[in-house]
Design an enzyme around this catalytic site. Structure first.
Site, PDB file in Angstrom:
ATOM      1  N   ASP A   1      -1.745   0.507   7.861  1.00  0.00           N
ATOM      2  CA  ASP A   1      -0.628  -0.124   7.135  1.00  0.00           C
ATOM      3  C   ASP A   1       0.677  -0.101   7.932  1.00  0.00           C
ATOM      4  O   ASP A   1       1.736   0.234   7.387  1.00  0.00           O
ATOM      5  CB  ASP A   1      -0.425   0.544   5.774  1.00  0.00           C
ATOM      6  CG  ASP A   1      -1.593   0.322   4.831  1.00  0.00           C
ATOM      7  OD1 ASP A   1      -2.557  -0.347   5.238  1.00  0.00           O
ATOM      8  OD2 ASP A   1      -1.541   0.819   3.700  1.00  0.00           O
ATOM      9  N   ASP A  43      -5.982  -2.502   8.117  1.00  0.00           N
ATOM     10  CA  ASP A  43      -5.089  -3.364   7.328  1.00  0.00           C
ATOM     11  C   ASP A  43      -3.646  -3.242   7.809  1.00  0.00           C
ATOM     12  O   ASP A  43      -2.716  -3.166   7.004  1.00  0.00           O
ATOM     13  CB  ASP A  43      -5.157  -2.989   5.834  1.00  0.00           C
ATOM     14  CG  ASP A  43      -6.559  -3.047   5.282  1.00  0.00           C
ATOM     15  OD1 ASP A  43      -7.371  -3.832   5.798  1.00  0.00           O
ATOM     16  OD2 ASP A  43      -6.843  -2.304   4.317  1.00  0.00           O
TER      17      ASP A  43
END
Length: 329
Positions: A169, A192
């Site tokens: 992230d 991600d």
């Protein structure tokens, strides 16, 4: 005597106004850890910027490591934070999602809780028309959970020749219908590491995958026509990495497009990961004119698309960033 008192009061008022308005001008503010600038910390320079400035204000940050957790507030506009040297001007912090902290100050019986992903940022930008140049934003926490380096909420944000360092992230683009532009940037992470609902264009950027995982996790809303667009970018990986997905849909209608990009052999043949079965029914995942060993399209998932030349020609920065938002309550 009364006259002298009036003169003194007037002088005090003038000096006070001058002190108050010292930085209310388009002059550059210099930040330096060695004390040669006006401030030693970037947060102090941000603090003196006037709300809703009509002029362009530059905060010039000299080489050094600045351990700061920063917020550019919603009422700040037209600020440029420019580093002296991209690789040697570093803003760093080390929060991660599993840190235990008191995050409920209004409760009478407080107990530590995990701070969660969205409090882990090193830099949060809530204001609009903000520019970052030649600077590194880093979350250098251990790999113990999600850890955001850059968290954006404002509109019309520009990032030129910046580095964004982290693991899971790294970049969170946090608001739908906000527009972000990244040019000549370096972005690294594990899982991600570019995620959220915003519309973001990545031009000529280097995307470095540090682990077997997923590059993007778009959550583009249904009524937003564009999400993440990577154009003329290069995907590279750590030497130990063997399988990388271009993305997976965090929410329904996630939008991600890679076009004219260099894709290495570590990109999985299927290209994209479904994450949640229901999300693939609406996912907008596309590619066009990519190259490299990972660009082969014959084994891509059936719910992704290869754009035609005509379709790709319509996707320009001008088109993507043109938002016609009419509201008549």
């Amino acid at each position: 005597m009364r006259k002298l008192i009036c003169v003194a009061l007037a002088l005090i008022a003038v000096l006070s106004a001058q002190a108050k308005e010292k930085y209310d001008n388009p002059d550059t503010i210099v930040v330096s850890r060695d004390g040669t600038g006006q401030f030693r910390n970037i947060s102090e320079a941000i603090e003196v910027c006037r709300a809703f400035m009509e002029y362009h204000k530059v905060i010039y940050v000299k080489k050094g490591t600045y351990k700061e957790k920063l917020i550019v507030s919603q009422w700040l506009t037209n600020i440029e934070i420019c580093g002296e040297d991209r690789d040697k001007t570093i803003i760093t912090w080390d929060d991660h999602a599993n840190i235990q902290a008191d995050i409920s100050p209004l409760t009478s019986h407080r107990s530590p809780q995990k701070i969660g992903t969205f409090r882990t940022y090193t830099l949060k930008i809530q204001g609009s028309r903000i520019t970052l140049k030649n600077i590194t934003i880093e979350n250098n926490s251990a790999r113990l959970g999600q850890a955001v380096a850059l968290h954006t909420e404002g509109d019309r944000l520009t990032f030129i020749n910046c580095r964004f360092l982290g693991h899971q992230d790294t970049i969170y683009t946090g608001n739908a219908k906000t527009r972000l532009y990244f040019q000549d940037c370096y972005i690294e992470g594990t899982t991600d590491f570019i995620f959220g609902p915003s519309t973001a264009w990545f031009e000529n950027c280097d995307i470095f995958c540090k682990a077997d995982s997923y590059i993007t996790a778009a959550s583009t809303p249904q009524d937003v026509p564009y999400g993440y667009i990577f154009n003329n970018c290069r995907i590279t990986t750590d030497e130990k990495v063997s399988k990388v997905y271009l993305g997976r849909p965090w929410r329904d209608y996630g939008y991600t497009l890679f076009m004219n990009c260099e894709l290495p052999r570590q990109i999985r043949p299927e290209g994209w990961h479904q994450w949640r079965p229901e999300a693939v029914k609406t996912a907008r995942y596309m590619e066009y004119n990519n190259r490299g060993e990972g660009a082969a399209t014959d084994k891509r998932v059936a719910w992704s698309r290869q754009l035609t030349k005509k379709e790709a020609q319509k996707i320009t920065k001008e088109t993507v960033f043109n938002i016609d938002d009419s509201w008549n309550p």
